[in-house]
Design a protein around this motif. Structure first.
Motif, PDB file in Angstrom:
ATOM      1  N   THR A  64       0.849  -1.183   0.000  1.00  0.00           N
ATOM      2  CA  THR A  64       0.000   0.000   0.000  1.00  0.00           C
ATOM      3  C   THR A  64       0.889   1.239   0.000  1.00  0.00           C
ATOM      4  OG1 THR A  64      -1.656  -1.201   1.281  1.00  0.00           O
ATOM      5  CG2 THR A  64      -1.871   1.193   1.201  1.00  0.00           C
ATOM      6  N   VAL A  70      -3.577  10.312  -3.358  1.00  0.00           N
ATOM      7  CA  VAL A  70      -3.723   9.009  -4.003  1.00  0.00           C
ATOM      8  C   VAL A  70      -3.309   7.906  -3.035  1.00  0.00           C
ATOM      9  CG1 VAL A  70      -3.000   7.563  -5.947  1.00  0.00           C
ATOM     10  CG2 VAL A  70      -3.163  10.030  -6.247  1.00  0.00           C
ATOM     11  N   THR A  72      -2.611   3.831  -3.371  1.00  0.00           N
ATOM     12  CA  THR A  72      -2.458   2.737  -4.327  1.00  0.00           C
ATOM     13  C   THR A  72      -2.228   1.451  -3.563  1.00  0.00           C
ATOM     14  OG1 THR A  72      -1.414   4.269  -5.876  1.00  0.00           O
ATOM     15  CG2 THR A  72      -1.168   1.929  -6.345  1.00  0.00           C
ATOM     16  N   THR A  80      -5.281  -1.329  -7.154  1.00  0.00           N
ATOM     17  CA  THR A  80      -6.381  -0.431  -6.828  1.00  0.00           C
ATOM     18  C   THR A  80      -5.822   0.967  -6.606  1.00  0.00           C
ATOM     19  OG1 THR A  80      -7.509  -2.262  -5.720  1.00  0.00           O
ATOM     20  CG2 THR A  80      -8.342  -0.047  -5.292  1.00  0.00           C
ATOM     21  N   LEU A  82      -7.022   4.754  -5.485  1.00  0.00           N
ATOM     22  CA  LEU A  82      -8.089   5.583  -4.928  1.00  0.00           C
ATOM     23  C   LEU A  82      -7.634   7.033  -4.962  1.00  0.00           C
ATOM     24  CD1 LEU A  82      -7.731   2.935  -2.624  1.00  0.00           C
ATOM     25  CD2 LEU A  82     -10.089   3.698  -2.458  1.00  0.00           C
ATOM     26  N   GLN A  83      -8.434   7.858  -5.628  1.00  0.00           N
ATOM     27  CA  GLN A  83      -8.180   9.280  -5.655  1.00  0.00           C
ATOM     28  C   GLN A  83      -9.382   9.983  -5.048  1.00  0.00           C
ATOM     29  OE1 GLN A  83      -7.388   9.493  -9.888  1.00  0.00           O
ATOM     30  NE2 GLN A  83      -5.244   9.956  -9.480  1.00  0.00           N
ATOM     31  N   ARG A  84      -9.404  11.280  -5.086  1.00  0.00           N
ATOM     32  CA  ARG A  84     -10.478  12.022  -4.417  1.00  0.00           C
ATOM     33  C   ARG A  84     -11.860  11.514  -4.787  1.00  0.00           C
ATOM     34  NH1 ARG A  84      -8.261  18.125  -4.552  1.00  0.00           N
ATOM     35  NH2 ARG A  84      -6.906  17.925  -2.762  1.00  0.00           N
ATOM     36  N   ASP A  85     -12.213  11.595  -6.037  1.00  0.00           N
ATOM     37  CA  ASP A  85     -13.553  11.200  -6.470  1.00  0.00           C
ATOM     38  C   ASP A  85     -13.525  10.004  -7.407  1.00  0.00           C
ATOM     39  OD1 ASP A  85     -14.630  13.333  -5.047  1.00  0.00           O
ATOM     40  OD2 ASP A  85     -14.334  14.702  -6.723  1.00  0.00           O
ATOM     41  N   LEU A  87     -12.296   5.860  -8.115  1.00  0.00           N
ATOM     42  CA  LEU A  87     -11.791   4.565  -7.668  1.00  0.00           C
ATOM     43  C   LEU A  87     -11.545   3.738  -8.915  1.00  0.00           C
ATOM     44  CD1 LEU A  87     -11.210   2.345  -5.562  1.00  0.00           C
ATOM     45  CD2 LEU A  87     -13.648   1.861  -5.535  1.00  0.00           C
ATOM     46  N   GLN A  88     -10.312   3.293  -9.109  1.00  0.00           N
ATOM     47  CA  GLN A  88      -9.973   2.556 -10.310  1.00  0.00           C
ATOM     48  C   GLN A  88      -9.395   1.193  -9.932  1.00  0.00           C
ATOM     49  OE1 GLN A  88      -7.129   5.244 -12.010  1.00  0.00           O
ATOM     50  NE2 GLN A  88      -8.677   6.392 -13.121  1.00  0.00           N
TER      51      GLN A  88
END
Length: 93
Positions: A64, A70, A72, A80, A82-85, A87-88
């Motif tokens: 992690t 961000v 990751t 995965t 994760l950013q502010r708005d 999720l990828q």
């Protein structure tokens, strides 16, 4: 040339080793190394590295990386992000 270091016993089960540019704290369940701008904590199944703007956590089945905006997570077949708005998920196959 031998290096000079000092071992201090601060508490019952805590030892601190002072060297030129590093401080190492030895405890029953963790080793902490403070070296310049990096703090590394070694525990049984987790290694945590703290730097200026990045925290990295290494575990048995995941890495992690926490940065300002961000997070990751790298796992066996999935990354995965994760950013502010946002999720990828990225599948690595």
């Amino acid at each position: 040339m031998s290096e000079l270091f000092l071992i201090l016993r601060i508490q019952r089960d805590v030892f601190t080793v002072l060297k030129r540019d590093a401080i190492t704290v030895l405890q029953r369940d963790a080793i902490t190394v403070l070296h310049r701008d990096v703090i590394t904590v070694l525990q049984r199944d987790v290694i945590t590295v703290l730097q200026r703007d990045v925290i990295t956590v290494l575990q048995r089945d995941a890495i992690t990386v926490l940065q300002r905006d961000v997070i990751t997570v790298l796992q066996r077949d999935v990354i995965t992000v994760l950013q502010r708005d946002v999720l990828q998920f990225y599948s690595v196959m």
